[in-house]
Design a protein around this motif. Sequence first.
Motif, PDB file in Angstrom:
ATOM      1  N   VAL A 155      16.678  18.854  21.431  1.00  0.00           N
ATOM      2  CA  VAL A 155      16.613  20.134  22.153  1.00  0.00           C
ATOM      3  C   VAL A 155      17.865  20.346  22.994  1.00  0.00           C
ATOM      4  CG1 VAL A 155      15.235  19.075  24.016  1.00  0.00           C
ATOM      5  CG2 VAL A 155      15.291  21.548  23.774  1.00  0.00           C
ATOM      6  N   GLN A 156      18.335  19.290  23.630  1.00  0.00           N
ATOM      7  CA  GLN A 156      19.507  19.436  24.508  1.00  0.00           C
ATOM      8  C   GLN A 156      20.769  19.728  23.690  1.00  0.00           C
ATOM      9  OE1 GLN A 156      19.525  16.375  27.816  1.00  0.00           O
ATOM     10  NE2 GLN A 156      18.019  15.431  26.462  1.00  0.00           N
ATOM     11  N   ILE A 157      20.899  19.035  22.538  1.00  0.00           N
ATOM     12  CA  ILE A 157      22.072  19.278  21.686  1.00  0.00           C
ATOM     13  C   ILE A 157      21.986  20.679  21.085  1.00  0.00           C
ATOM     14  CG2 ILE A 157      23.301  18.532  19.598  1.00  0.00           C
ATOM     15  CD1 ILE A 157      22.417  15.652  20.273  1.00  0.00           C
ATOM     16  N   ALA A 158      20.771  21.081  20.673  1.00  0.00           N
ATOM     17  CA  ALA A 158      20.607  22.432  20.107  1.00  0.00           C
ATOM     18  C   ALA A 158      21.073  23.482  21.106  1.00  0.00           C
ATOM     19  CB  ALA A 158      19.150  22.663  19.718  1.00  0.00           C
ATOM     20  N   LYS A 159      20.644  23.337  22.348  1.00  0.00           N
ATOM     21  CA  LYS A 159      21.038  24.320  23.378  1.00  0.00           C
ATOM     22  C   LYS A 159      22.554  24.270  23.608  1.00  0.00           C
ATOM     23  CE  LYS A 159      16.891  25.890  24.707  1.00  0.00           C
ATOM     24  NZ  LYS A 159      16.355  27.109  25.222  1.00  0.00           N
ATOM     25  N   ALA A 160      23.106  23.038  23.621  1.00  0.00           N
ATOM     26  CA  ALA A 160      24.558  22.915  23.844  1.00  0.00           C
ATOM     27  C   ALA A 160      25.343  23.558  22.699  1.00  0.00           C
ATOM     28  CB  ALA A 160      24.945  21.443  23.995  1.00  0.00           C
ATOM     29  N   LEU A 161      24.749  23.580  21.491  1.00  0.00           N
ATOM     30  CA  LEU A 161      25.421  24.172  20.332  1.00  0.00           C
ATOM     31  C   LEU A 161      25.125  25.670  20.201  1.00  0.00           C
ATOM     32  CD1 LEU A 161      24.919  21.340  17.647  1.00  0.00           C
ATOM     33  CD2 LEU A 161      26.977  21.871  18.970  1.00  0.00           C
TER      34      LEU A 161
END
Length: 322
Positions: A155-161
């Motif tokens: 979830v954190q990487i998705a948001k960062a991307l």
Amino acid sequence: MRAVGFTKINGEIVELERPVPEPGAGEVLIRVSHAGVNFAEVQHRRGDFGEPEPEGDVPGLEAAGVVAAVGPAVSGLAAGDQVTAYLPGFGGYAEYVIAPAAFTYPIGDLDPVVAAGAPTVLTTAYGLLAGAGRLAAGDTVLVHAAAGGVGTVAVQIAKALGAGKVFGTVGSADKVAYARQFGYDEVVVRDGFADQIRELTGGRGVDLVLDSVGGQTRPDSLGVLAVFGRLAAYGDAGNHPDLTLAVRPLWKSNQFVGGFNIGDLARRGPELVTRFGRAALDLVAAKKVHIDVTDVLPLSDAGVALDRLATGANRGKLVLSV
Ligand SMILES: NC(=O)c1ccc[n+]([C@@H]2O[C@H](COP(=O)([O-])OP(=O)(O)OC[C@H]3O[C@@H](n4cnc5c(N)ncnc54)[C@H](OP(=O)(O)O)[C@@H]3O)[C@@H](O)[C@H]2O)c1
């Protein structure tokens, strides 16, 4: 050197005495301080990767520590460097392990406890989103097993991307609040998730589903895909029989089904493993991604750690102190 492992499928985790290995070309020898625990080790012990060697298998897909020696043709790494590594050949549950230099990352001032739990989940989550899942800015994502090691960083990487809304499912209600703190817009219990996801997306569905659970979760996930939505399968935690999937319904409904496997990527696209791992570690260094180590157990308790993962009792990442 001291190591732990198992000598038969579903066998107890026992102490194994092993010689300290020597690094070959392109490899480094790491003196391990901490080893991350992954569901892959549950699969390893339950026989998904075949019979163990007669002298026993040492599991462990990732470890952090200090470079003890480098083999020929290694540049950019030297004895004494603090590193973490993804270990495609396993062996992290030991005092020393050999790692490909390409998958060994200097950790700077990152805590080795956190670094030990980083390379496999980070590379997997980043590869699922940016590689297999072709995430585009604004895409809506659904992540199953949202409270686990991969789920909490996905979830954190998705948001960062640049993802739009990110939803998660968990196996039981007691994991909802834990998973939500990592940035999920909503987390629901997996049983009956499809209706809730349709409602949460106003009937549109999601652009990408990351499915590590298998069984009924797969067809139910297909049922919540938006137009041109992608289902990326990457695990089978539920140990269900595989699906037989017809192709015609996919083209009749503008859907894609694919997969991600870090081991295959290490063999056939190693530069992508390096790139995804590096990019995700940079997000950790920039404090955009937090790896939540919820318990650190001694190496002698590796069996306890694996039992927690096997029963779904874990949250975030477990790490072994070597
Ligand atoms: N393909 C790849 O390259 C790759 C790489 C790394 C990991 N993986 C896969 O990604 C998933 C996550 O890995 P992880 O190490 O971070 O593990 P994890 O998510 O921390 O733990 C596995 C989770 O699977 C869920 N689960 C569903 N059915 C289960 C069952 N019958 N028994 C036990 N757990 C069950 C549980 O969450 P709930 O309580 O929410 O159901 C459990 O917490 C695993 O399935 C793993 O095999 C794949």
